[in-house]
Scaffold this active site. Structure first.
Site, PDB file in Angstrom:
ATOM      1  N   ASP A  81     -10.615  -3.821  -4.406  1.00 25.90           N
ATOM      2  CA  ASP A  81      -9.325  -2.716  -3.658  1.00 25.90           C
ATOM      3  C   ASP A  81      -9.472  -1.364  -4.873  1.00 25.90           C
ATOM      4  OD1 ASP A  81      -7.382  -1.153  -2.810  1.00 25.90           O
ATOM      5  OD2 ASP A  81      -5.826  -2.865  -3.185  1.00 25.90           O
ATOM      6  N   SER A 113       0.965  -1.227   0.057  1.00 24.80           N
ATOM      7  CA  SER A 113      -0.046  -0.061   0.077  1.00 24.80           C
ATOM      8  C   SER A 113       0.922   1.491   0.004  1.00 24.80           C
ATOM      9  CB  SER A 113      -0.955  -0.055   0.971  1.00 24.80           C
ATOM     10  OG  SER A 113      -1.973   0.890   1.204  1.00 24.80           O
ATOM     11  N   HIS A 132      -8.079  -5.249  -0.160  1.00 29.84           N
ATOM     12  CA  HIS A 132      -7.033  -4.489   0.132  1.00 29.84           C
ATOM     13  C   HIS A 132      -6.541  -4.849   1.535  1.00 29.84           C
ATOM     14  CE1 HIS A 132      -4.031  -0.948   0.038  1.00 29.84           C
ATOM     15  NE2 HIS A 132      -4.294  -0.924   1.137  1.00 29.84           N
TER      16      HIS A 132
END
Length: 319
Positions: A261, A164, A291
């Site tokens: 996501d 991320s 995610h």
């Protein structure tokens, strides 16, 4: 239009459990409370941490002071054995997360790849806005390479990685090292799990996965506005690697994505752009995942598959 696939049942169970327990989105909390909630929320979903690892706390010099770094080495390796190295940056939207929230992943890859892993605790926003996290990520990576002989690592076999926001930092570090006056180290690989590559957003996956999953469009707005003080910074390649003037001559890249996501499409776009620029790239999308699933191996079996995939890929470049 919603994603074409159905969410993995084990991932759905994670969401259902969180809702039943009254979990609130991180974007509804001030940063200090969000950090505590993020840390507490990760613990029940993680696999059992491997113990065959020796850890040590280090500190790399940075522009604003010392940067905490946690070193992981397989306990079966002799202290003086020269190992390849992965420099890892944790996720959390540049606002939450730390060495402890991603400790299990670092332990697993340390053993699977048989490498040293260095987890960097870069400065967090909003106390430290852009480009503080980027600066810390670069400084720590360069310092580790410079200290290679003392740390018993091979500066010629170094990779960066993250998930991320951490993958965003890893990608930006790779660009910075490529363009430096005296690039050090020359990275051999970058492992990017559901990376932020363009903070401007606006892709189809932002609309399709705007809410209802671990990461929402509102959460991304919360993170980007805490990290970036001005919208003019959104197009800076250090925040949005996809917008770099050139993506050529970058290390071998693995991009891992999740179908449910908001960041799915920008991961694919980065993979396509890296390939078009002549780089060696592999892109794998776990279509039925959301995610953050990589760290949920205690409750999502497919997460362990993804973690092994990442480790196997790293080992081919760090051998």
């Amino acid at each position: 239009m919603p994603p074409m696939f159905q969410l993995n049942p084990q991932a759905q169970a994670v969401l259902d459990r969180a809702r039943a327990q009254g979990a609130k989105p991180l974007s509804s909390m001030p940063p200090v409370a969000a950090r505590a909630a993020y840390r507490a929320g990760r613990l029940p979903t993680q696999p059992v941490p491997p113990v065959e690892v020796v850890c040590r706390e280090l500190a790399a010099p940075g522009a604003a002071g010392l940067i905490p770094v946690r070193e992981y080495r397989p306990s079966a390796c002799a202290p003086a054995e020269i190992l390849p190295a992965l420099v890892f940056f944790h996720g959390g939207g540049w606002v939450v997360g730390d060495r402890d929230t991603h400790d299990v992943l670092c332990r697993i890859w340390c053993l699977q790849v048989r490498c040293a892993v260095f987890s960097v605790d870069y400065r967090l926003a909003p106390e430290h806005r852009f480009p503080a996290a980027f600066e810390d990520a670069c400084a720590a990576t360069q310092w580790l390479a410079q200290q290679a002989s003392k740390l018993s690592i091979d500066a010629g076999r170094m990779a960066v990685g993250g998930d991320s926001a951490g993958a965003n930092l890893a990608a930006a570090v790779a660009l910075a090292l490529r363009d430096g006056d005296a690039p050090q180290p020359r990275l051999v690989a970058q492992m990017l799990a559901y990376p932020v590559t363009d903070v401007c957003g606006g892709t189809a996956s932002y609309r399709e996965c705007a809410e209802g999953y671990v990461l929402s469009e509102a959460d991304m707005h919360y993170f980007r506005t805490h990290y970036l003080a001005d919208t003019a910074e959104y197009v800076d390649w250090r925040a949005s690697p996809l917008r770099a003037a050139s993506l050529a001559d970058l290390p071998a890249t693995l991009i891992l994505a999740a179908g449910f996501d908001p960041l799915r499409d920008e991961g694919r776009l980065y993979a396509d752009s890296l390939s078009a620029a002549g780089n060696a790239v592999q892109y794998v999308c776990f279509e039925r995942q959301m995610h953050g699933f990589l760290g949920m191996g205690g409750v999502i079996e497919e997460a362990n598959t993804a973690v092994r995939l990442c480790g196997d890929w790293l080992r081919t470049y760090l051998r």
